[in-house]
Design a protein around this motif. Structure first.
Motif, short mmCIF file in Angstrom:
data_model
loop_
_atom_site.label_atom_id
_atom_site.label_comp_id
_atom_site.label_asym_id
_atom_site.label_seq_id
_atom_site.Cartn_x
_atom_site.Cartn_y
_atom_site.Cartn_z
N CYS A 333 0.72 -1.22 -0.08
CA CYS A 333 -0.17 0.09 0.01
C CYS A 333 0.91 1.34 -0.06
O CYS A 333 2.10 1.26 0.40
N GLU A 334 0.45 2.31 -0.29
CA GLU A 334 0.98 3.72 -0.27
C GLU A 334 0.90 4.17 1.13
O GLU A 334 1.92 5.00 1.53
N ALA A 335 -0.20 4.03 1.88
CA ALA A 335 -0.53 4.75 3.06
C ALA A 335 -1.09 3.72 4.07
O ALA A 335 -2.06 2.88 3.55
N TYR A 336 -0.65 3.69 5.16
CA TYR A 336 -1.23 2.76 6.42
C TYR A 336 -1.95 3.73 7.52
O TYR A 336 -1.25 4.52 7.86
N MET A 337 -3.10 3.29 7.80
CA MET A 337 -3.95 4.10 8.82
C MET A 337 -3.57 3.30 10.14
O MET A 337 -3.79 2.19 10.36
N VAL A 338 -3.12 4.13 10.96
CA VAL A 338 -2.59 3.99 12.31
C VAL A 338 -3.77 4.33 13.37
O VAL A 338 -4.04 5.52 13.32
N ILE A 339 -4.34 3.61 14.22
CA ILE A 339 -5.46 3.94 14.99
C ILE A 339 -5.15 3.51 16.37
O ILE A 339 -5.17 2.39 17.01
N PRO A 340 -4.48 4.42 17.03
CA PRO A 340 -4.26 4.26 18.66
C PRO A 340 -5.12 3.88 19.44
O PRO A 340 -5.09 3.01 20.33
N ASN A 341 -6.72 4.37 19.29
CA ASN A 341 -7.72 4.22 20.13
C ASN A 341 -8.71 3.80 19.23
O ASN A 341 -9.24 4.37 18.27
N ASP A 342 -9.71 2.53 19.51
CA ASP A 342 -10.62 2.16 18.70
C ASP A 342 -11.61 3.08 18.60
O ASP A 342 -12.50 2.76 17.55
N LEU A 364 -5.12 -0.91 6.69
CA LEU A 364 -5.25 -0.48 7.94
C LEU A 364 -5.58 -1.85 9.08
O LEU A 364 -5.61 -2.74 8.48
N PRO A 365 -5.20 -1.60 10.23
CA PRO A 365 -5.27 -2.91 11.15
C PRO A 365 -6.97 -3.20 11.16
O PRO A 365 -7.75 -2.40 11.25
N LEU A 366 -6.92 -4.78 11.20
CA LEU A 366 -8.28 -5.09 11.15
C LEU A 366 -8.71 -5.43 12.65
O LEU A 366 -9.77 -5.92 12.77
N ALA A 367 -7.87 -5.31 13.44
CA ALA A 367 -8.24 -5.58 14.80
C ALA A 367 -7.33 -4.55 15.90
O ALA A 367 -6.40 -3.97 15.12
N ASN A 368 -7.70 -4.39 16.88
CA ASN A 368 -6.92 -3.71 17.89
C ASN A 368 -5.54 -4.20 18.21
O ASN A 368 -5.30 -5.34 18.15
N ALA A 369 -4.70 -3.12 17.88
CA ALA A 369 -3.26 -3.56 18.19
C ALA A 369 -2.52 -2.33 18.87
O ALA A 369 -2.84 -1.12 18.67
N LYS A 370 -1.20 -2.44 19.60
CA LYS A 370 -0.53 -1.58 20.13
C LYS A 370 -0.03 -0.58 18.66
O LYS A 370 0.21 -1.18 17.63
N GLN A 374 1.40 -1.38 14.89
CA GLN A 374 0.87 -0.68 13.73
C GLN A 374 1.98 -0.21 12.78
O GLN A 374 1.84 -0.55 11.51
N PHE A 375 2.86 0.45 13.33
CA PHE A 375 3.71 1.29 12.83
C PHE A 375 4.79 0.04 11.88
O PHE A 375 5.29 0.29 10.80
N GLN A 376 4.86 -1.05 12.83
CA GLN A 376 5.70 -1.99 12.12
C GLN A 376 5.01 -2.53 10.68
O GLN A 376 5.74 -2.88 9.72
N ALA A 377 3.68 -2.78 10.99
CA ALA A 377 2.76 -3.31 9.98
C ALA A 377 2.89 -2.35 8.63
O ALA A 377 3.16 -2.72 7.47
N ALA A 378 2.98 -1.09 8.90
CA ALA A 378 3.12 -0.13 7.89
C ALA A 378 4.66 -0.19 7.22
O ALA A 378 4.32 -0.21 5.87
N GLU A 379 5.53 -0.45 7.83
CA GLU A 379 6.85 -0.42 7.32
C GLU A 379 6.70 -1.84 6.46
O GLU A 379 7.45 -1.98 5.44
#
Length: 431
Positions: A333-342, A364-370, A374-379
């Motif tokens: 992906c080109e951009a990853y959505m980080v959601i600190p609070n659900d 984007l993350p499909l479940a709550n995560a630290k 989420q930043f690791q997933a983006a990279e």
């Protein structure tokens, strides 16, 4: 094999996301060059009547067919090459199109032969043909496209050479030596193996045709044996600035029986692998396939994905160009959505939809995560930007992952902001 009792059959490949990305690089380069040179795309079936290939292909091809009887009792074959299919469709449809036909196809082919470097039992081919033009200018136009293709992959002068020959010269030679028509293919098969077969084996086999290995080598070495077409082709390519890429080599004859005139093959300059591409003139194939109803001169060539990929990977500057393309085009992906609070997931989902509809690739993350995960997933997915939807919303924090810098933007301005930034180079791409 761990995880499964099944694996791909010998000579067949799985295409993981990385492998698909490399394949897409080859396909997009092929397609882009063909379109720039005025060719239009067509497609033929993977499965054909076996008789189509037995009619005029000759050589080893008939013993390499994936051939079977279908449920309707038809004798069918997974296509081993595309030219016969092209001749069939061109004969049927040529009246609908202006001449000459300049057509190309990127298609999968199948041959039952021993898997080895540069060769599998399934492969993809880039096929380019000009039908309806008998002059040497068509051959030169086709060879120029082969050269353009190599240059588009990042190769430069000195990396490869186009070796041009003339099958008609060999037919005259064979006729002068009294070779019978039905044995011409066998004789040409020996010529095709001059660089690969042991001299003592060639000597013995050529003796059966009443000639010596020295005679054959002398014929190859004499440039006067080439037809006038070669001079016309060389003059044409020199005018295009491609003269340095071409050389006369009468040892090239090509393996298929339907070739009738000028033939050529593209080799890496060190000749460390089999031909990268090859083709030539086949003026009688359309007439043969159509049982004499349509007579169209034709010339064409094919480039397979196995060998060209091997050569790219073994040539540093071409490999570097491919890696740059993969970095820019093969990310998840080109951009990853980080959601600190659900509690802001709804806002994030709304933005995801807007961005995707605008043409931005977003995950984007499909479940709550630290947040760190989420930043690791983006990279890991190759995103250029991490979009943080948190307490400051509708302010969106934008992390530029390559430079580790941070910017911010109003949610309502995020779409145009990202569209603008995505057109700019960003990050440590290989240059």
């Amino acid at each position: 094999m761990a995880g499964s009792t099944f694996q791909a059959l010998p000579g067949f490949r799985d295409f993981t996301p990385r492998e698909c990305a490399v394949r897409n690089y080859l396909f997009e380069t092929w397609r882009g060059v063909a379109r720039r040179c005025g060719y239009v795309e067509y497609e033929t079936p993977i499965l054909e009547d076996t008789g189509l290939y037995l009619k005029k292909s000759g050589g080893e091809l008939s013993s390499q067919l994936f051939r079977f009887e279908d449920q309707g009792g038809r004798d069918v074959t997974l296509r081993p090459e595309v030219t016969a299919s092209l001749a069939r469709i061109a004969a049927a449809e040529q009246r609908q199109y202006p001449k000459p036909l300049k057509w190309f196809e990127i298609g999968q082919c199948f041959r039952y032969e021993k898997p080895q470097k540069g060769r599998g039992r399934e492969f993809h081919q880039f096929n380019v043909d000009i039908l309806g033009e008998a002059g040497a200018a068509a051959d030169a136009e086709l060879i120029s496209l082969a050269i353009e293709t190599m240059l588009s992959f990042g190769f430069v002068e000195g990396d490869f050479v186009v070796r041009v020959s003339d099958r008609n010269a060999w037919l005259k030679f064979a006729e002068g030596k009294g070779v019978e028509d039905e044995k011409i293919s066998d004789f040409l098969g020996l010529v095709d193996k001059l660089e690969r077969e042991k001299p003592e084996v060639l000597t013995e086999k050529l003796a059966a045709f009443g000639m010596t290995l020295d005679e054959v080598k002398a014929f190859v070495a004499n440039p006067e044996n080439a037809s006038a077409d070669f001079d016309l082709i060389r003059e044409d390519l020199t005018a295009r600035g491609f003269g340095a890429f071409v050389e006369l080599d009468l040892s090239i004859v090509r393996g298929l029986a339907y070739y009738t005139g000028v033939v050529f093959e593209v080799f890496d300059s060190s000749k460390s692998m089999r031909a990268v591409a090859g083709g030539g003139r086949y003026d009688t194939l359309v007439k043969t396939i159509s049982d004499g109803n349509v007579d169209m001169p034709a010339t064409g060539f094919a480039m397979g994905d196995y060998v060209i990929r091997n050569l790219i990977e073994e040539t540093p500057h071409a490999a570097m160009q491919m890696e740059v393309w993969l970095q820019r085009n093969a990310a998840g992906c080109e951009a990853y959505m980080v959601i600190p609070n659900d509690q802001h997931r709804g806002d994030a989902l709304k933005l995801v939809t807007e961005l995707r509809r605008a043409g931005v690739s977003v995950d984007l993350p499909l479940a709550n995560a630290k947040v760190a995960k989420q930043f690791q997933a983006a990279e890991k997915c190759g995103a250029r930007f991490a979009l943080v939807i948190g307490e400051e919303f509708p302010q969106v924090k934008i992390k530029v992952l390559a430079s580790r810098t941070e910017e911010s933007c109003e949610a309502g301005e995020l779409v145009p902001w990202l569209l603008q930034r995505l057109t700019e180079p960003d990050g440590p791409l290989i240059a």
